[in-house]
Design a protein around this motif. Structure first.
Motif, mmCIF file in Angstrom:
data_model
loop_
_atom_site.group_PDB
_atom_site.id
_atom_site.type_symbol
_atom_site.label_atom_id
_atom_site.label_comp_id
_atom_site.label_asym_id
_atom_site.label_seq_id
_atom_site.Cartn_x
_atom_site.Cartn_y
_atom_site.Cartn_z
ATOM 1 N N ALA A 14 0.931 -1.134 -0.005
ATOM 2 C CA ALA A 14 -0.156 0.104 -0.034
ATOM 3 C C ALA A 14 0.748 1.398 -0.045
ATOM 4 O O ALA A 14 0.657 2.235 -0.775
ATOM 5 N N PHE A 15 1.996 1.100 0.829
ATOM 6 C CA PHE A 15 2.850 2.593 0.603
ATOM 7 C C PHE A 15 3.343 2.580 -0.601
ATOM 8 O O PHE A 15 3.517 3.844 -1.033
ATOM 9 N N VAL A 20 3.470 5.643 -5.929
ATOM 10 C CA VAL A 20 2.944 5.696 -7.328
ATOM 11 C C VAL A 20 2.179 6.860 -7.547
ATOM 12 O O VAL A 20 2.141 7.601 -8.622
ATOM 13 N N GLY A 21 0.905 6.777 -6.850
ATOM 14 C CA GLY A 21 -0.172 8.002 -6.886
ATOM 15 C C GLY A 21 0.708 9.346 -6.714
ATOM 16 O O GLY A 21 0.189 10.342 -7.296
ATOM 17 N N GLY A 22 1.680 9.343 -5.853
ATOM 18 C CA GLY A 22 2.482 10.516 -5.573
ATOM 19 C C GLY A 22 2.855 11.131 -6.937
ATOM 20 O O GLY A 22 3.205 12.334 -7.181
ATOM 21 N N TYR A 23 3.759 10.235 -7.457
ATOM 22 C CA TYR A 23 4.418 10.373 -8.724
ATOM 23 C C TYR A 23 3.457 11.048 -9.697
ATOM 24 O O TYR A 23 3.806 11.890 -10.616
ATOM 25 N N VAL A 123 -10.115 -4.187 -11.846
ATOM 26 C CA VAL A 123 -10.967 -3.143 -12.031
ATOM 27 C C VAL A 123 -9.925 -1.617 -11.961
ATOM 28 O O VAL A 123 -10.235 -0.722 -12.796
ATOM 29 N N ALA A 124 -9.250 -1.765 -10.789
ATOM 30 C CA ALA A 124 -8.424 -0.479 -10.448
ATOM 31 C C ALA A 124 -7.196 -0.192 -11.780
ATOM 32 O O ALA A 124 -7.228 0.843 -12.170
ATOM 33 N N GLN A 125 -6.690 -1.634 -12.209
ATOM 34 C CA GLN A 125 -5.896 -1.275 -13.505
ATOM 35 C C GLN A 125 -6.739 -0.778 -14.668
ATOM 36 O O GLN A 125 -6.155 0.236 -15.301
ATOM 37 N N VAL A 159 -5.471 7.430 -10.351
ATOM 38 C CA VAL A 159 -6.692 6.475 -10.201
ATOM 39 C C VAL A 159 -6.356 5.230 -9.944
ATOM 40 O O VAL A 159 -7.183 4.471 -8.931
ATOM 41 N N THR A 160 -5.428 4.666 -10.483
ATOM 42 C CA THR A 160 -4.796 3.127 -10.431
ATOM 43 C C THR A 160 -4.547 2.942 -8.912
ATOM 44 O O THR A 160 -4.962 2.132 -8.356
ATOM 45 N N ALA A 161 -3.825 3.907 -8.536
ATOM 46 C CA ALA A 161 -3.084 3.887 -6.973
ATOM 47 C C ALA A 161 -4.412 4.107 -6.070
ATOM 48 O O ALA A 161 -4.175 3.192 -5.163
ATOM 49 N N ALA A 162 -5.011 4.964 -6.243
ATOM 50 C CA ALA A 162 -6.336 5.085 -5.360
ATOM 51 C C ALA A 162 -7.071 3.897 -5.214
ATOM 52 O O ALA A 162 -7.435 3.256 -4.140
ATOM 53 N N ALA A 163 -7.275 3.320 -6.473
ATOM 54 C CA ALA A 163 -8.187 2.294 -6.336
ATOM 55 C C ALA A 163 -7.735 0.873 -5.752
ATOM 56 O O ALA A 163 -8.211 0.173 -5.350
ATOM 57 N N THR A 164 -6.267 0.760 -6.376
ATOM 58 C CA THR A 164 -5.499 -0.411 -5.678
ATOM 59 C C THR A 164 -5.624 -0.273 -4.168
ATOM 60 O O THR A 164 -5.400 -1.231 -3.465
ATOM 61 N N LEU A 165 -5.156 1.009 -3.664
ATOM 62 C CA LEU A 165 -5.182 1.146 -2.009
ATOM 63 C C LEU A 165 -6.663 0.745 -1.585
ATOM 64 O O LEU A 165 -6.634 0.093 -0.377
#
Length: 186
Positions: A14-15, A20-23, A123-125, A159-165
């Motif tokens: 998760a971290f 990844v989302g921060g990038y 779905v996140a991907q 979007v990918t990072a948030a949904a994956t989290l």
């Protein structure tokens, strides 16, 4: 699987996805095409590789009791290819597609409580990839020297990072609900 053994794995994954989302956010805000991109991209690439690897390992460990072992094995193999393809981190459609297909196959292989969070990982991907393609079609942000739109890629990563989290949180909850918190002694 005990939640005590899976929780640290999910936490580090998760971290990594948070990074990844921060990038992605950095790409949206700066749209930087100067010489400063190499360090940020390197951190992103390492976080992506680590996050995808640990997520696949967590899913693999949780999905062991599945009924359809061949489908699960194929799904794990496709996910492994997805993790391997993250070495080329800039090729978002490649690794997003492979991870989505792999997670979907693993989700189809079982009927336990972990099935829904694993399906949402797929779905996140797909959500991230769809968001990226919509941003590219809309020519969102400034065009870089390669003809790409960094903001579109950044939003897709967010979007990918948030949904994956969210999926990892649900996976942790499903395992915690179905597994004892302390090992059973014989």
């Amino acid at each position: 699987m005990s939640k005590n053994t899976l929780r640290p794995l999910i936490s580090v994954a998760a971290f990594s996805w948070f990074v990844v989302g921060g990038y992605g956010l950095w790409q949206v805000i700066t749209e930087d095409s100067s010489d400063n991109w190499e360090i940020a991209y390197s951190i992103f690439a390492i976080a992506l590789l680590l996050g995808s690897l640990l997520t696949v390992v967590a899913v693999w460990r949780v999905s062991r009791p599945g009924e359809r072992t061949l489908v699960r094995s194929i799904g794990v193999a496709v996910c492994a290819l997805g993790v391997l393809s993250t070495v080329v981190a800039w090729a978002l459609p490649l690794w997003m597609t492979l991870l989505a297909v792999g997670y979907a196959l693993i989700a189809l292989s079982g009927s336990q409580s972990w099935r829904r969070p694993v399906a949402f990982l797929a779905v996140a991907q797909l959500l991230g990839m769809m968001t990226m393609f919509i941003g590219l079609a809309a020519e969102l942000g400034q065009r870089d020297e390669y003809g790409d739109y960094p903001a579109a890629f950044g939003i897709g990563l967010i979007v990918t990072a948030a949904a994956t989290l969210m999926s990892l949180y649900q996976l942790d909850r499903s395992v915690s609900a179905s597994a004892p918190s302390t090992p059973i002694r014989a």
